[in-house]
Design an enzyme around this catalytic site. Structure first.
Site, PDB file in Angstrom:
ATOM      1  N   LYS A 285       0.834  -1.197   0.000  1.00 41.71           N
ATOM      2  CA  LYS A 285       0.000   0.000   0.000  1.00 41.71           C
ATOM      3  C   LYS A 285       0.873   1.252   0.000  1.00 41.71           C
ATOM      4  O   LYS A 285       2.007   1.226   0.503  1.00 41.71           O
ATOM      5  CB  LYS A 285      -0.872   0.041   1.270  1.00 41.71           C
ATOM      6  N   ARG A 359     -10.017 -11.793   2.124  1.00 41.57           N
ATOM      7  CA  ARG A 359     -10.872 -12.879   1.632  1.00 41.57           C
ATOM      8  C   ARG A 359     -10.154 -14.223   1.669  1.00 41.57           C
ATOM      9  O   ARG A 359     -10.810 -15.269   1.728  1.00 41.57           O
ATOM     10  CB  ARG A 359     -11.373 -12.556   0.222  1.00 41.57           C
TER      11      ARG A 359
END
Length: 507
Positions: A285, A359
């Site tokens: 990020k 996920r």
């Protein structure tokens, strides 16, 4: 802040009394006492019980109306200081309650809770005589408005400002509804506390330790998988995401059963995303994108706080919580884009982006729940996709579900707690975007796939079998950038009250 303080959020001592306001005031020290009275829709003139209560503290209603012009907008406050030593209260707060609906009383409660921070006592008649839902909303607002995030300053770590030490509701209140609302609000506070713990303190093992402590207090069964046990049992998603961290992953299972439960009692399994810090992994990020990533375990914080409150609320169904805990770090052992991993249960997944790690850990827990726990309903909650925040902002969360009845029940619970959900579709036309040439499935949509929150939900659905299932993506609502209303800056605990309300209504 030491863990025991985090697990016991600062809260007020609540009393509910049908005695006259004068008698309640007479029993309390007026030195630092706030008396809060409602200003209903229309504002002026003030009448009835409010006039009588103002007279108790030596205020003439006509003078108050002329000098202060109190407003009735929900959450508006008019503060009237009183002469010390001569009155039965130190300050009068006139609180706008709008039309006295549940949303307006929730706003009024939040404003009043904020105003009462740091004071010794608050006496109020706001919400007296309203319906149960409206009184519950007021109590939730009052409790959460008084919450402050913890601060780490030396050894004496405390919330920035404590809530009112004592809150007295005076008048006609449905006590069980109010008490349950306060318990649900405390669950939200616990989730908030856990979410904002710095990640140099909060790693997967630390969260597991807090889960053990809370399980002991709440009479829950608890099981924790170590890294070695995760490897032995095939939890490939958790192991892949946590591979580069010095803090190995964990899976925590918490089990609650109501008194008198039998084999026929329905079982709900709640799965929470627990990324204790998210760098993005090798798909790293930008720096500013990491600042809030200590809260990326908010789903697990909510699930843990819900389980901790089930017994006190006498939830009528069995509830199992699964906390999928890992730190997504950067290092030589990090999992890579294009890796193929094997999730719990044997399905292979091609990694499309290491910053879509939530996920992956959730898939392990969902597959375990489906294959081993035989749930009646399976639900997951996660700060999962930026797409959810883009689509719905920070005021509501998308809900995906396998059937309309489950969607309606969750949306209804959200309406009653002010934690709004918006039903979103599981678009079958998008499912081919997850196809992989080298594995059973890719965990992100291919280039140009779009619909990021929908694609994530479709991926998770692959691991729930034929179970009744719902997915809450709280990436937008799980964090707040401001102190306003019910929220404080940081983790919001969104979903704790919603899920507890939903569970209480099941049978």
């Amino acid at each position: 802040m030491r863990a025991p303080e985090l697990l016991d959020p600062a809260s007020s001592a609540w009393t509910i009394s049908a005695e006259p306001v004068a008698d309640v005031l007479a029993d309390l020290d007026p030195t630092d006492l706030l008396l809060a009275l409602p200003v209903p829709s229309g504002g002026l003139p003030l009448t009835g019980a409010v006039v009588a209560a103002l007279a108790l503290v030596g205020l003439d209603v006509a003078d108050v109306q002329a000098a202060h012009e109190p407003k009735s907008d929900a959450g508006s406050l008019t503060r009237i200081p009183l002469v010390p030593g001569e009155r039965s209260a130190r300050t009068v707060l006139l609180v706008g309650v709008g039309d006295a609906s549940a949303p307006d009383l929730r706003k009024a409660g939040a404003a009043l809770g904020r105003a009462a921070k740091g004071h010794a006592a608050l006496v109020t008649t706001v919400g007296s005589g309203a319906g149960r839902a409206a009184q519950s909303a007021f109590a939730e607002g009052l409790a959460l408005g008084g919450y402050s995030s913890p601060r780490w300053i030396g050894d004496d770590a405390k919330p920035a400002t404590a809530p009112a030490a004592e809150i007295a509701l005076v008048g006609s209140y449905d006590e069980p509804s109010v008490r349950h609302s306060v318990v649900r609000a405390r669950a939200t506070m616990l989730a908030r506390n856990l979410a904002v713990v710095p990640s140099n303190i909060k790693n997967p093992a630390w969260v597991a330790a807090q889960a053990r402590t809370l399980a002991g207090r709440a009479g829950l069964e608890v099981k924790v998988w170590s890294e070695r046990e995760l490897r032995a049992e095939g939890f490939g998603g958790l192991l892949a995401v946590g591979a580069a961290s010095a803090s190995p992953p964990r899976l925590v299972q918490l089990d609650y059963a109501p008194d008198g439960a039998t084999a026929k009692t329905p079982r709900v399994v709640l799965v929470g995303k627990g990324i204790t810090f998210d760098t993005g992994g090798l798909d790293i990020k930008p720096g500013e994108g990491m600042l809030a990533m200590k809260t990326d375990m908010s789903g697990s914080a909510v699930v843990l706080s819900v389980l901790a409150a089930c017994r006190e609320l006498a939830v009528p169904v069995k509830v199992t919580g699964l906390l999928a805990l890992a730190e997504n770090a950067v290092g030589g052992a990090a999992y890579r884009p294009s890796d193929v991993i094997t999730q719990y249960g044997g399905r292979t997944v091609e990694i499309g982006n290491t910053d879509a790690e939530g996920r992956i850990v959730m898939a392990d827990a969902l597959a375990y729940a489906d294959l081993r726990l035989d749930p009646t309903v399976l639900l997951d909650i996660a700060t999962l996709t930026g797409a959810a925040r883009v689509a719905l902002g920070r005021s509501m969360a998308p809900v995906y579900a396998s059937d309309d009845a489950l969607t309606r029940a969750l949306v209804g619970a959200g309406e009653s707690t002010g934690e709004r959900l918006w039903p979103m579709p599981l678009v079958e036309d998008y499912r081919p975007n997850l196809d992989s040439a080298v594995a059973d499935i890719n965990h992100i949509a291919g280039i140009g796939g779009g619909g990021g929150s929908i694609s994530a939900a479709l991926f998770l659905r692959e691991f729930v079998g034929t179970r009744r299932w719902a997915h809450l993506d709280i990436a937008g609502v799980g964090r707040s950038d401001v102190d306003r209303g019910l929220f404080t800056k940081g983790g919001t605990g969104f979903g704790a009250r919603l899920l507890l309300t939903w569970l209480e209504e099941m049978s």
